[in-house]
Enzyme design. Sequence first.
Site, mmCIF file in Angstrom:
data_model
loop_
_atom_site.group_PDB
_atom_site.id
_atom_site.type_symbol
_atom_site.label_atom_id
_atom_site.label_comp_id
_atom_site.label_asym_id
_atom_site.label_seq_id
_atom_site.Cartn_x
_atom_site.Cartn_y
_atom_site.Cartn_z
ATOM 1 N N GLU A 115 -3.700 15.293 -1.787
ATOM 2 C CA GLU A 115 -3.568 14.708 -0.342
ATOM 3 C C GLU A 115 -2.313 13.816 -0.419
ATOM 4 O OE1 GLU A 115 -7.039 12.615 -0.330
ATOM 5 O OE2 GLU A 115 -8.532 14.315 -1.004
ATOM 6 N N LYS A 117 -0.499 10.385 -0.328
ATOM 7 C CA LYS A 117 -0.874 8.903 -0.471
ATOM 8 C C LYS A 117 -0.651 8.033 0.682
ATOM 9 C CE LYS A 117 -0.552 5.629 -4.251
ATOM 10 N NZ LYS A 117 -0.393 4.676 -3.406
ATOM 11 N N ASP A 119 0.416 5.097 2.838
ATOM 12 C CA ASP A 119 0.572 3.753 2.723
ATOM 13 C C ASP A 119 0.239 2.887 3.603
ATOM 14 O OD1 ASP A 119 2.051 1.746 1.347
ATOM 15 O OD2 ASP A 119 3.999 2.501 1.861
ATOM 16 N N TYR A 230 -10.915 9.321 3.363
ATOM 17 C CA TYR A 230 -10.445 10.522 2.320
ATOM 18 C C TYR A 230 -11.374 10.446 0.945
ATOM 19 C CZ TYR A 230 -8.223 6.244 0.634
ATOM 20 O OH TYR A 230 -7.860 4.989 0.331
ATOM 21 N N LYS A 321 3.665 9.553 -7.293
ATOM 22 C CA LYS A 321 4.488 8.880 -6.427
ATOM 23 C C LYS A 321 5.867 9.846 -6.080
ATOM 24 C CE LYS A 321 4.010 4.527 -6.262
ATOM 25 N NZ LYS A 321 3.252 3.431 -5.844
ATOM 26 N N CYS A 415 20.196 -26.456 -6.433
ATOM 27 C CA CYS A 415 19.440 -25.824 -5.633
ATOM 28 C C CYS A 415 20.128 -26.035 -3.965
ATOM 29 C CB CYS A 415 18.001 -26.759 -5.396
ATOM 30 S SG CYS A 415 17.101 -25.955 -4.002
ATOM 31 N N CYS A 418 17.440 -28.355 -1.981
ATOM 32 C CA CYS A 418 17.440 -29.622 -2.019
ATOM 33 C C CYS A 418 18.392 -30.478 -3.135
ATOM 34 C CB CYS A 418 15.899 -29.869 -2.575
ATOM 35 S SG CYS A 418 15.840 -29.349 -4.264
ATOM 36 N N CYS A 431 14.576 -23.783 -8.966
ATOM 37 C CA CYS A 431 14.455 -24.974 -8.404
ATOM 38 C C CYS A 431 13.172 -25.789 -8.958
ATOM 39 C CB CYS A 431 14.572 -25.023 -7.110
ATOM 40 S SG CYS A 431 14.354 -26.859 -6.366
ATOM 41 N N CYS A 437 11.054 -29.724 -2.551
ATOM 42 C CA CYS A 437 12.260 -29.013 -2.230
ATOM 43 C C CYS A 437 11.716 -28.451 -0.720
ATOM 44 C CB CYS A 437 12.476 -27.902 -2.952
ATOM 45 S SG CYS A 437 13.580 -26.710 -2.513
HETATM 46 S S1 IVH Z 1 -8.411 7.953 -3.367
HETATM 47 C C1 IVH Z 1 -10.884 5.932 -6.644
HETATM 48 N N1 IVH Z 1 -6.785 9.002 -1.704
HETATM 49 O O1 IVH Z 1 -3.788 4.351 -2.824
HETATM 50 C C2 IVH Z 1 -9.840 6.586 -6.069
HETATM 51 N N2 IVH Z 1 -6.367 6.824 -2.253
HETATM 52 O O2 IVH Z 1 -2.457 3.145 -5.022
HETATM 53 C C3 IVH Z 1 -9.656 5.903 -4.834
HETATM 54 N N3 IVH Z 1 -4.515 5.656 -1.164
HETATM 55 O O3 IVH Z 1 -5.936 1.743 -3.145
HETATM 56 C C4 IVH Z 1 -8.373 6.446 -4.027
HETATM 57 N N4 IVH Z 1 -4.024 7.554 0.220
HETATM 58 O O4 IVH Z 1 -5.857 2.465 -0.867
HETATM 59 C C5 IVH Z 1 -6.964 7.881 -2.435
HETATM 60 N N5 IVH Z 1 -5.560 10.244 -0.250
HETATM 61 C C6 IVH Z 1 -5.960 9.285 -0.667
HETATM 62 C C7 IVH Z 1 -5.124 7.702 -0.610
HETATM 63 C C8 IVH Z 1 -5.364 6.814 -1.463
HETATM 64 C C9 IVH Z 1 -3.746 6.306 -0.220
HETATM 65 C C10 IVH Z 1 -4.359 4.405 -1.563
HETATM 66 C C11 IVH Z 1 -5.671 3.678 -1.940
HETATM 67 C C12 IVH Z 1 -5.438 3.032 -3.010
HETATM 68 C C13 IVH Z 1 -4.096 3.299 -3.430
HETATM 69 C C14 IVH Z 1 -3.685 3.040 -4.951
#
Ligand code: IVH
Length: 671
Positions: A115, A117, A119, A230, A321, A415, A418, A431, A437
């Site tokens: 899936e 990820k 952000d 998700y 990632k 600094c 300050c 500092c 400060c």
């Molecule tokens: S599953 C226990 N699926 O990534 C497993 N997480 O870096 C739970 N996130 O805090 C995570 N997209 O908020 C899952 N398709 C996806 C996701 C996802 C984003 C986030 C999630 C988690 C963070 C971890």
Amino acid sequence: MRAKSPSARIDALRAELDHHNYLYHVRDSPKISDQAYDKLFHELKRLEAEHPDLVTPDSPTQRVGGATLEGLVTVEHTAPMRSLDSSPELAEVERFMERIAKALGDDHDIAYVCEPKLDGASLELVYEKGRLVRGVTRGDGRVGEDVTENVRTIPAVPLKLRAAKGASVPALLAVRAEVVMPIDAFEAFNEKLIAEGKEPFASPRNTAAGALRQLDPRLVAERTLDIYVYDQLQVEPAGALGATAQWEVLEVLRDFGLRVNDLPLRVTSLDEIAAYHQRLIDARDELNYEIDGVVIKLDDLAARDELGSTSHHPRWAFAFKFPPRKEITRVLEIFPSVGRTGVVTPVAMMRPVEIGGVTVARATLHNREEVARKDVRRGDKIRIQRAGDVIPQVVERIPEKGKRRKPKFKMPAKCPSCGTPLIERGPFSVCPNSFECPAQLMGRIIHFGSRYALDIEGLGEETAKMFVEHGLVKHLPDLFELRPEQLVELEGFAEKSATALVDAIAKASKTDLHRFLYGLGIPEVGNTVARDLADHFRSFEAIRNADDEVLQEVAGIGPRMSEQIVAFFEEEHNAKVLDELLAKMDLIVPEAPAEGGKLEGAKFVFTGGLETMSRDEAKRLVEAAGGKVVGSVSKATNYVVVGDKPGSKLKKAEELGVAVVDEEGFRGLVG
Ligand code: IVH
């Protein structure tokens, strides 16, 4: 076709609006125009105005409540919201798959769901009997903040679930979702802020997270937020989704009317994962939301249960990632910038450049040694990279043949804010004048009053800024000298709010030792370390006078931490300010645990809100009697304490036959 009674017409309109909402947000295939939708919506509004007794909380007209919240309330998640193990290396993904294959036995035909990820901001959504009852931020994974009123304003969140094919709406469905801010909405929002002379947000993620925690739901509704669901967190009765795999879960959630991303793919090999990863990298800039990797999840739910989780992450999922985005530009100037904790960071002002859809003009060079190592100077050509935030990092200098270069950057000795001589802490210049400060003061005030510190209601960023700019607070202890008549002079304050804030500050002068310690913002001392220190020493003077060796007797405190703590207390300005603070404050020290107390070793679980005390106080009482507070109910639990609106833990306790007591019973137990 008009139904006869208003009530029937209202029902029909709601069903129709819900259906079109579902087609629009979940299926991405609207069947009517916006105008036609608005027409139905206004007819419903009109009928509800004529028949207020027929208004229900899950009506499509009831998304934005009128009232501003007083503050956010902390609530426990139905199940822990863990983080993810992650790496940008394919080899790490391979190791993850090998661990799973080994644990499950090689003969398994193992499938994974990939899936995007997302952000954004992680959120728990809870539906009881199909109605949305709670939206909770991730918080520390165990408890988060109740943001239900804000979540209701997100159009893609259904207020009630649809009955799915083959699965009836479960009694309880808690899911995990990501709230994201569409990139076009983020840019428009930032432009508006800049036009109003305000600071823009760093990233769509920050903006979404900030929006969720707004106290006025009407303001949240302004920031077009979106959501993707998700994962399941808790389902009752167990198995009610009729799904045995993640792939099916996503399908069922979609059928229930929840918005699920349309990019997931079911795969069985490392090659397919690598190809999917590359495909999303290529598609990344075309998407209207930020993604920063691929989440790989074991498809088989029973196998997931078998693998379980560490305290940090599930063993069945992994985040692959993306490498950060890179761009080339030129340095216009390098200047030292003093941060909230006194660390002086060299910042490069650059020719503005667009990177992953955001225009950036500053990049951090981290510290003295980094600037020297990368040898970046004014006028140089550089490569920068951006992870999630708008502020990127300088990766390297790109040499240019035959070009005359400017002199090297030199960190100032004093600094820039300050004038206090800077000290060197490893590669960083700091500092040490923590509380006076001006560059640090505002941040110090905000931190001192923040939720896990003194928790002073009404002391936010804007207010702290005014205190410093108007010279009302020149160093931290001045906070306790503020008078309402000074505050009414400031923008946004009237007599009532000024008095309320002064009262809140006065009230906060009596606080727990650990809150005070955390509020000081000592380097390395977060919430947990502050608690550990307080529990171990049970006196501020003892902590202040402890040397390295004594500090390291506390579990979890190593040489690095102890060194910073000692240095903080030794600094002259700090020592003076601390004396002044202590003279104005009253610190509550933790009670000594009763040895052989009547509750020695007993495990307590809390569910629901307590009326006469906070969770923190309850925990102290348990610990003072020799007991322990744990997060989830098991056979080993001795007591479950039930407050207002208990969660699923009560049911679990009843199933396991664990003793259940109410608040009064609890008071009796702990004396
Ligand atoms: S599953 C226990 N699926 O990534 C497993 N997480 O870096 C739970 N996130 O805090 C995570 N997209 O908020 C899952 N398709 C996806 C996701 C996802 C984003 C986030 C999630 C988690 C963070 C971890």
